[in-house]
Design a protein around this motif. Structure first.
Motif, PDB file in Angstrom:
ATOM      1  N   ARG A 224       0.856  -1.192   0.000  1.00 16.11           N
ATOM      2  CA  ARG A 224       0.000   0.000   0.000  1.00 16.11           C
ATOM      3  C   ARG A 224       0.888   1.235   0.000  1.00 16.11           C
ATOM      4  O   ARG A 224       1.866   1.294   0.734  1.00 16.11           O
ATOM      5  N   GLU A 231      -3.454   0.428  -3.512  1.00 16.39           N
ATOM      6  CA  GLU A 231      -2.826  -0.877  -3.216  1.00 16.39           C
ATOM      7  C   GLU A 231      -2.426  -1.557  -4.517  1.00 16.39           C
ATOM      8  O   GLU A 231      -3.151  -1.501  -5.513  1.00 16.39           O
ATOM      9  N   VAL A 277       0.050  -4.508   2.873  1.00 15.45           N
ATOM     10  CA  VAL A 277      -1.410  -4.418   3.041  1.00 15.45           C
ATOM     11  C   VAL A 277      -1.826  -5.203   4.288  1.00 15.45           C
ATOM     12  O   VAL A 277      -2.637  -4.743   5.101  1.00 15.45           O
TER      13      VAL A 277
END
Length: 599
Positions: A224, A231, A277
């Protein structure tokens, strides 16, 4: 981690930064002799010709030290010009050490000091290097004393070198090993990596260059980008030598690249933080800013049919240079074009040059101006951003206008102080500080409106000081100012491309200057042309281009006087009609010449 060293090179323009980088690449055998060329890290022809770095670069070197250990050096090159100071600050943030390069024949200059302060803010270990010691004009002892006074280091800490001959390169590499600390961080912590640059590749999309502070990044990880909140998947990661070398994973202290298939450069912002992420980092790397344009100018195609080509060219340029901002605008005098925002005057020149070289686009650039804040009477905090003089609201609605101020640092010889102070006072500047660095060098600090240095400030500074003054600036804030909109009228028709926002005190002088210049440039017509400079309804300057007189009586050989009179009356009526319906075409050359108003 213990064998990694991350460092950058900071210097004033033309102090030999790119040449010294070449010697470091040669000494560590990073580039083969066959591929070696001058300024190897500068990728554009424009950079080589002007001797400046426009786009920063990063490269990995492997250095076998005399103790038998091979060290990995990540050299993060930085642009030298003040316009790109944000990129410099991000490159510095990705390092633990910096080579402070000073030209032995010129001594310390303004940009050296401002970049040094940036490096000290980030707690970098500074290694002073005195370059060009082989030159006949080198003042080695005097320059060493200047560095010692500035840094407070010992004279033996200053490394003597020559980028041209390669003298002292071994000492520089040893000093990097001994003085620059190894990166510290936790490879098992959540990933935090700083993006310090990005480039556009037509086949792979946007490639981001980053430095890892904590954690480990593997190929195929979901990542991210914190500030843009996008993302992606890391399709490819690797290290940067002269080409890209893919790796399966990178850890703390590594400098590398990431390819995620992004096609739009705006999706990657310099200074952003990369994290995972699934296990995101709690805190982001400080110092992120949106890059704000400082100078605005209209760019118009010479032929209106080239408008779509110009749009395509600007789109492609923006892929390589995310700090360029543009939006469509139209002008009654110049047709359709674009309002562009630049980081500074050098940035504007480079974009103009690249449009010409890379895309074969010859363009007209209108008078550069800066961005203002206008407050209206409608509500207490009703603020408008003014990028063009035509954006300024009606004077009856206007409460006040604020303009951007900068802090200017000028380093020069004492004999030029008087001329430089007069120049800065003319530009509405106030002097805040005067410091003697040595008996032969003095640092002057002024607060000036940005609009005043946009025009011809740098050229005049160089001519007053015979080239001995160096100049650097940092933005301060916005301050209230008495600004008025000046219109230029040709036979009572305003020419919007020549409008300007000027300080009330200087309005009349500026108006006279433009009218005088236009009188020389406008071709004569069969009718009189009135050139006027006006503030609202008040005309402050006027010039008249006299009519071309066609001799209508030339065909009358003798005869009655009434015949001649009849022809002259007919001509007089024709001229009156022509003055009512005739348009004044402003030639393209006039727009280019008005920009070069000299005092």
């Amino acid at each position: 981690m213990d064998n990694i060293r991350n460092f950058c090179v900071i210097a004033h323009i033309d102090h030999g930064k790119s040449t010294l980088s070449d010697r470091l690449l040669e000494y560590t055998n990073t580039i083969s002799e066959r591929k070696m060329k001058d300024q190897a890290l500068d990728s554009m022809d424009l950079e080589r010709e002007r001797g400046i770095t426009i786009k920063s670069h990063a490269i990995q070197l492997n250095y076998p030290h005399s103790d038998g250990t091979t060290y990995t050096f990540n050299l993060i090159d930085t642009p030298g010009h003040v316009d790109f100071s944000y990129e410099v600050s991000r490159s510095i943030a990705a390092c633990e050490g910096a080579l402070l390069l000073v030209d032995a024949s010129q001594g310390i200059q303004a940009q050296t000091i401002s970049n040094l302060y940036l490096a000290l803010e980030h707690d970098l270990e500074i290694i002073p290097v005195l370059n060009k010691v082989d030159m006949d004009s080198a003042l080695v002892e005097e320059s060493t004393d200047e560095i010692v006074d500035l840094l407070g280091c010992a004279p033996e800490d200053v490394v003597l070198a020559s980028g041209k001959t390669g003298f002292g390169v071994e000492n520089i590499l040893s000093a990097i090993v001994e003085r620059v600390p190894a990166p510290d961080g936790d490879p098992k912590a959540p990933l935090t990596a700083l993006i310090f640059d990005s480039v556009f590749n037509p086949f792979r999309g946007v490639i981001a260059y980053f430095r890892i502070f904590n954690g480990t990044l593997k190929k195929g990880d979901a990542v991210r980008f914190v500030h843009t909140e996008n993302e992606y998947v890391a399709d490819e990661i690797g290290v940067l030598q002269l080409d890209m070398h893919p790796r399966e994973s990178l850890s703390v202290g590594d400098v590398g690249y990431i390819i995620t298939g992004i096609k739009v450069s705006k999706e990657i912002k310099v200074g952003d933080t990369i994290t995972h992420v699934e296990n995101p980092a709690k805190s982001v790397i400080q110092g992120f800013e949106e890059v704000k344009p400082m100078v605005f100018a209209g760019i118009f195609p010479i032929d209106n049919d080239d408008f779509e080509d110009l749009r395509d060219s600007l789109e492609k340029l923006q892929l390589n240079d995310a700090s360029l901002v543009y939006e469509p605008e139209s002008s009654a005098a110049l047709g359709f074009g674009f309002r562009c925002g630049f980081l500074g005057m050098l940035h504007l020149e480079i974009i103009q040059e690249r449009l010409s070289r890379e895309f074969d686009q010859e363009v007209i650039t209108t008078v550069p101006n800066v961005s203002y804040f206008a407050y209206t009477n409608r509500a207490p905090n009703d603020r408008l951003i003014i990028n063009t003089p035509n954006d300024l609201p009606d004077p009856t609605l206007l409460n006040r206008v604020e303009e951007p101020f900068i802090q200017a640092q000028i380093i020069t010889k004492p004999e030029y102080i008087g001329g430089i102070m007069t120049l800065c006072m003319d530009k509405r500047g106030t002097m805040t500080k005067q410091v003697y660095l040595t008996t032969e060098r003095v640092e002057l600090t002024f607060e000036l409106p940005l609009a005043e240095i946009v025009f011809d400030f740098y050229d005049r500074l160089k001519s007053i000081s015979r080239g001995y003054a160096s100049f650097d600036y940092t933005p301060l804030d916005y301050r209230e100012s008495d600004l008025v909109k000046m219109d230029i009228l040709l036979n009572n028709d305003p020419v919007d491309a020549l409008s300007a926002l000027v300080h009330r005190e200087k309005a009349e002088a500026f108006g006279r200057k433009i009218c005088k210049k236009l009188k020389e440039l406008l071709p004569r017509q069969q009718f009189k042309i009135a050139i006027q400079a006006s503030i609202g309804a008040r005309v402050v300057a006027r010039e008249t281009v006299s009519a071309l007189r066609k001799d209508v009586t030339a065909k009358c050989y003798g005869g009655d006087i009434s015949r001649k009179r009849k022809l002259l009356e007919k001509q007089k009526k024709g001229k009156k009609k022509m003055r009512q319906i005739g348009n004044v075409e402003v030639p393209q050359k006039a727009f280019l010449e008005v920009l070069k108003l000299d005092d």
